[in-house]
Design an enzyme around this catalytic site. Structure first.
Site, short mmCIF file in Angstrom:
data_model
loop_
_atom_site.label_atom_id
_atom_site.label_comp_id
_atom_site.label_asym_id
_atom_site.label_seq_id
_atom_site.Cartn_x
_atom_site.Cartn_y
_atom_site.Cartn_z
N LYS A 7 -8.26 6.06 -19.08
CA LYS A 7 -8.57 6.58 -20.41
C LYS A 7 -7.34 6.47 -21.32
O LYS A 7 -6.86 5.38 -21.56
CB LYS A 7 -9.08 8.01 -20.26
CG LYS A 7 -10.15 8.17 -19.15
CD LYS A 7 -11.41 7.44 -19.48
CE LYS A 7 -12.48 7.35 -18.43
NZ LYS A 7 -12.37 7.88 -17.13
N TYR A 17 -16.50 16.31 -15.39
CA TYR A 17 -16.96 14.92 -15.32
C TYR A 17 -18.01 14.80 -14.21
O TYR A 17 -17.82 15.32 -13.09
CB TYR A 17 -15.76 14.00 -15.07
CG TYR A 17 -16.18 12.59 -14.73
CD1 TYR A 17 -17.03 11.88 -15.59
CD2 TYR A 17 -15.77 11.98 -13.57
CE1 TYR A 17 -17.44 10.60 -15.28
CE2 TYR A 17 -16.17 10.69 -13.26
CZ TYR A 17 -17.02 10.01 -14.12
OH TYR A 17 -17.43 8.75 -13.80
N ARG A 72 0.85 -1.21 0.00
CA ARG A 72 0.00 0.00 0.00
C ARG A 72 0.88 1.25 0.00
O ARG A 72 0.59 2.23 -0.68
CB ARG A 72 -0.95 0.00 1.21
CG ARG A 72 -1.61 1.37 1.43
CD ARG A 72 -2.85 1.33 2.31
NE ARG A 72 -2.76 0.52 3.48
CZ ARG A 72 -2.09 0.82 4.60
NH1 ARG A 72 -1.43 1.97 4.69
NH2 ARG A 72 -2.08 -0.01 5.62
N ASP A 76 -7.14 18.54 -14.17
CA ASP A 76 -7.48 17.19 -14.61
C ASP A 76 -7.13 17.12 -16.10
O ASP A 76 -7.76 17.78 -16.93
CB ASP A 76 -8.97 16.93 -14.38
CG ASP A 76 -9.37 15.49 -14.68
OD1 ASP A 76 -8.73 14.87 -15.55
OD2 ASP A 76 -10.32 14.99 -14.05
#
Ligand code: PLP
Length: 403
Positions: free
Chosen positions: A199, A102, A50, A174
């Site tokens: 994406k 978005y 992690r 973004d």
């Protein structure tokens, strides 16, 4: 001539021939959740996946170099990347966000603001007066999404950065719609760049992931601390796949944007098309800014069709385009944002952002442009309705049903 390697060269070589254990040319995949200590007093470079993992680190380093940052963090999704940066604000702070972004980002900001984590102010960031009014509220963090999803609005990044400097706000961009191949917000003064790597960066529609890259090492460390603390770091296998996808980013995006331009050119003067939202068009209000701050216009566009076309029927008639959320993959996709990607926004927020119920968003993939144009033109023939039916009289999409 600069000795700096070109970005294409950097990603082709990221992690290649770095394996000292077995001399593998392609980087190995390290799936281990934990790493042994030789001694309780000697913490190894990696101790728990992690917090850190060699496979994830390779992707982090490659993306950090591509974006020109100092420190990157790979997250489990694009939403995890958006949420990670929201750890930088305190209750009472203002987050200044675009009104057209978005739908999942809009939903997250609204949900966190409702819980009192911060205040959110949405403005049209392409409107300088609205932007100035937003900055008068002295935001702590400004989120930019350019080109915006789904209306491809272009925000002048340098302008937002100069406003932000005056109030000491952190600017987060973004960069999902263009990727570092076509836009580098850190070079334009942003503090942090985020991605849904789902994406263009992965590009193969088989991984959900995200990235956060900071220009400054200390801010990057703070974000890495939060990512470990909240457990939003990306999985090693996903990082391995994403690094594999990243290697062809430039080749894919060059082809995809050339095809997108061909498809737009074939549609823009068709009488059945009312409006095309594509920054590559000279008539797009953000065209000049896009030409200045981007290295290409990308492969995303949205369309409003004329009243004689039933947009829902058009989606059903398309054969090569797949009706699906997401974008930026090798396959061409089509979606109805109001019912799909932006269903998480309220109808009022969508109306405020100018996202109509019949706006159609296209993501152009690697198919031949001639086939894609033929597909859309045939679907347009099949979606024509008699008379001048307006969308108000038509079946509305099941908005909210697929949030
Ligand atoms: N940012 C933008 C611009 C997006 O389009 C998306 C998803 O479509 C996200 C963030 C969220 O990414 P993810 O779906 O990987 O969580």
């Amino acid at each position: 001539m600069s000795n700096r390697l070109h970005r294409e060269t950097l990603i082709a070589g990221a992690g290649v021939s770095a394996d000292k254990a077995h001399n593998s040319v392609s980087p190995p995949l390290h799936l281990s959740a934990n790493y042994y200590w030789n001694d309780p007093c000697e913490k190894p470079q990696y101790d728990y996946a992690r917090s850190g993992n060699p496979t994830r680190a390779q992707l982090e380093e490659a993306l950090t170099e591509l974006e020109g940052g100092a420190r990157g963090v790979i997250t489990s999704s694009g939403m995890a990347a958006v949420d990670l940066v929201l750890n930088l604000v305190n209750p009472g702070d203002v987050v200044l966000a675009p009104h057209d972004c978005y739908g999942g980002t809009h939903r997250l900001l609204a949900a966190r603001a409702k819980r009192g984590h911060f205040k959110v102010v949405h403005v049209d960031q392409t409107d300088l007066a609205a932007l100035a009014a937003g900055f008068a509220k002295r935001p702590k963090l400004v989120l930019i999404e350019t080109p915006s999803n789904p209306l491809l609005r272009i925000t002048d990044i340098s302008k937002v950065v100069s406003f932000a400097r005056e109030v000491g706000a952190i600017v987060v961009a973004d960069n999902t719609f263009l990727s570092p191949a076509l836009q580098r917000p850190l070079a334009l003064g942003c503090d942090v760049v985020i991605h849904s790597t789902t994406k263009f960066i992965n590009g193969h529609s088989d991984v959900v992931g995200g990235a956060v890259i900071a220009r400054d090492a200390a801010l990057g460390e703070e974000l890495a601390w939060w990512a470990n603390c909240t457990g939003v770091t990306g999985a090693p296998f996903d990082s391995f796949m994403t690094l594999r996808g990243l290697r062809t980013l430039f080749t894919r995006i060059e082809r995809q944007q050339a095809t997108a331009k061909d498809v737009v050119d074939a549609l823009v003067d068709d009488p059945r098309v009312a409006k095309v939202f594509f920054p590559g068009l000279g008539s797009h209000p953000g065209h000049e800014i896009a030409a200045r701050q981007q290295e290409g216009f990308g492969s995303m566009f949205s369309v409003e069709f004329a009243d004689k076309i039933d947009a829902l029927e058009l989606l059903r008639k398309l054969e090569i385009f797949t009706i699906a959320e997401s974008l930026g993959g090798f396959e061409s996709l089509v979606c109805l944002p109001a019912a799909m990607t932006h269903a998480g926004m309220t109808a009022e927020a969508r109306a405020d952002a100018g996202i109509s119920n019949h706006l159609v968003r296209f993501s152009i993939g690697l198919e031949h442009g001639v086939d894609l144009v033929r597909d859309i033109l045939a679907a347009l023939d099949g979606a024509a309705v008699a008379g001048n039916v307006t969308y108000l009289n038509k079946q509305q999409p099941a908005v909210g049903a697929c949030a």
